[in-house]
Design an enzyme around this catalytic site. Structure first.
Site, PDB file in Angstrom:
ATOM      1  N   ASN A  43      -6.579  -3.800  -3.062  1.00 32.06           N
ATOM      2  CA  ASN A  43      -6.020  -2.770  -2.176  1.00 32.06           C
ATOM      3  C   ASN A  43      -4.566  -2.492  -2.540  1.00 32.06           C
ATOM      4  OD1 ASN A  43      -5.672  -5.447  -1.110  1.00 32.06           O
ATOM      5  ND2 ASN A  43      -5.001  -4.593   0.849  1.00 32.06           N
ATOM      6  N   ILE A  44      -4.254  -1.207  -2.575  1.00 34.39           N
ATOM      7  CA  ILE A  44      -2.913  -0.748  -2.945  1.00 34.39           C
ATOM      8  C   ILE A  44      -2.383   0.103  -1.796  1.00 34.39           C
ATOM      9  CG2 ILE A  44      -1.527   0.472  -4.673  1.00 34.39           C
ATOM     10  CD1 ILE A  44      -3.087  -1.927  -5.880  1.00 34.39           C
ATOM     11  N   CYS A  54      -8.299   1.312  -0.681  1.00 33.96           N
ATOM     12  CA  CYS A  54      -8.941   0.020  -0.495  1.00 33.96           C
ATOM     13  C   CYS A  54      -9.453  -0.530  -1.826  1.00 33.96           C
ATOM     14  CB  CYS A  54     -10.111   0.145   0.473  1.00 33.96           C
ATOM     15  SG  CYS A  54      -9.596   0.531   2.160  1.00 33.96           S
ATOM     16  N   GLU A  56     -12.360  -1.857  -2.741  1.00 31.86           N
ATOM     17  CA  GLU A  56     -13.698  -1.482  -3.208  1.00 31.86           C
ATOM     18  C   GLU A  56     -13.737  -0.050  -3.741  1.00 31.86           C
ATOM     19  OE1 GLU A  56     -12.604  -2.282  -0.234  1.00 31.86           O
ATOM     20  OE2 GLU A  56     -14.103  -1.981   1.335  1.00 31.86           O
ATOM     21  N   CYS A  89     -14.208  -0.464   5.343  1.00 35.91           N
ATOM     22  CA  CYS A  89     -13.785   0.435   6.428  1.00 35.91           C
ATOM     23  C   CYS A  89     -14.686   1.677   6.420  1.00 35.91           C
ATOM     24  CB  CYS A  89     -12.321   0.824   6.250  1.00 35.91           C
ATOM     25  SG  CYS A  89     -12.014   1.981   4.909  1.00 35.91           S
TER      26      CYS A  89
HETATM   27  N1  THU Z   1      -8.882  -3.087   3.053  1.00 34.48           N
HETATM   28  C1  THU Z   1      -9.602  -3.060   1.891  1.00 34.48           C
HETATM   29  O1  THU Z   1      -9.035  -2.936   0.791  1.00 34.48           O
HETATM   30  N2  THU Z   1     -10.945  -3.185   1.963  1.00 34.48           N
HETATM   31  C2  THU Z   1     -11.645  -3.480   3.102  1.00 34.48           C
HETATM   32  O2  THU Z   1     -12.861  -3.638   3.045  1.00 34.48           O
HETATM   33  C3  THU Z   1     -10.918  -3.584   4.390  1.00 34.48           C
HETATM   34  C4  THU Z   1      -9.498  -3.200   4.360  1.00 34.48           C
HETATM   35  C5  THU Z   1      -7.421  -3.034   2.960  1.00 34.48           C
HETATM   36  C6  THU Z   1      -6.762  -1.765   3.388  1.00 34.48           C
HETATM   37  C7  THU Z   1      -5.365  -2.246   3.762  1.00 34.48           C
HETATM   38  O3  THU Z   1      -4.576  -2.330   2.588  1.00 34.48           O
HETATM   39  C8  THU Z   1      -5.592  -3.649   4.272  1.00 34.48           C
HETATM   40  O4  THU Z   1      -6.863  -4.049   3.788  1.00 34.48           O
HETATM   41  C9  THU Z   1      -5.559  -3.764   5.783  1.00 34.48           C
HETATM   42  O5  THU Z   1      -6.392  -2.827   6.373  1.00 34.48           O
END
Ligand code: THU
Length: 133
Positions: A43-44, A54, A56, A89
């Site tokens: 996640n960036i 995110c 994925e 999400c």
């Molecule tokens: N996030 C993801 O990268 N993947 C998920 O499945 C859930 C949430 C990230 C987004 C954000 O950078 C952090 O987690 C908190 O929501």
């Protein structure tokens, strides 16, 4: 989970590359294709929070950017080190319903718990390209 050790390991390694100064929550992901190519994502985040990508989505976009399509994907892992499993999400579910086959394994892990699901289970009754025909 022996069968998915390869993508889980890579996803946990990718998780270390998360750029998450705002949430401090790290997520990693890894797609494996049927010809055994691996594409990772983390996640960036961004100061303009909504522009966060995110893990994925980054991983599946990498696979597509390299020419792979849904029928080529064997599985995707999504991992975090939180107390609960990081399930995708809502935005990511909408992306994954288009970019994965219905029953492509989605492997979730937080090192303590593991679960295999698929996008049909995560996003039933979805709006897809079929509805636009
Ligand atoms: N996030 C993801 O990268 N993947 C998920 O499945 C859930 C949430 C990230 C987004 C954000 O950078 C952090 O987690 C908190 O929501």
């Amino acid at each position: 989970m022996k069968e998915y050790e390869d993508i889980l390991e890579r996803a946990f390694r990718a998780m270390e590359n998360a750029y998450s100064p705002y949430s401090k929550y790290k997520v990693g992901s890894c797609v494996v294709t049927k010809d055994n190519k691996y594409f990772i994502g983390a996640n960036i985040e961004n100061a303009s929070y909504g522009l966060t990508n995110c893990a994925e989505r980054n991983a599946i976009f990498q696979a597509y950017s390299n020419g792979y399509r849904k029928e080529d994907v064997k599985a995707i892992a999504i991992v975090s080190d939180g107390n609960t499993l990081a399930t995708p999400c809502g935005a990511c579910r909408q992306v994954l319903v288009e970019l994965l086959e219905k029953h492509t394994p989605i492997v979730l892990s937080n090192k303590k718990t593991e679960k295999i699901t698929d996008i049909e289970e995560l996003l039933p009754m979805s709006f897809t390209e079929e509805d636009l025909k």
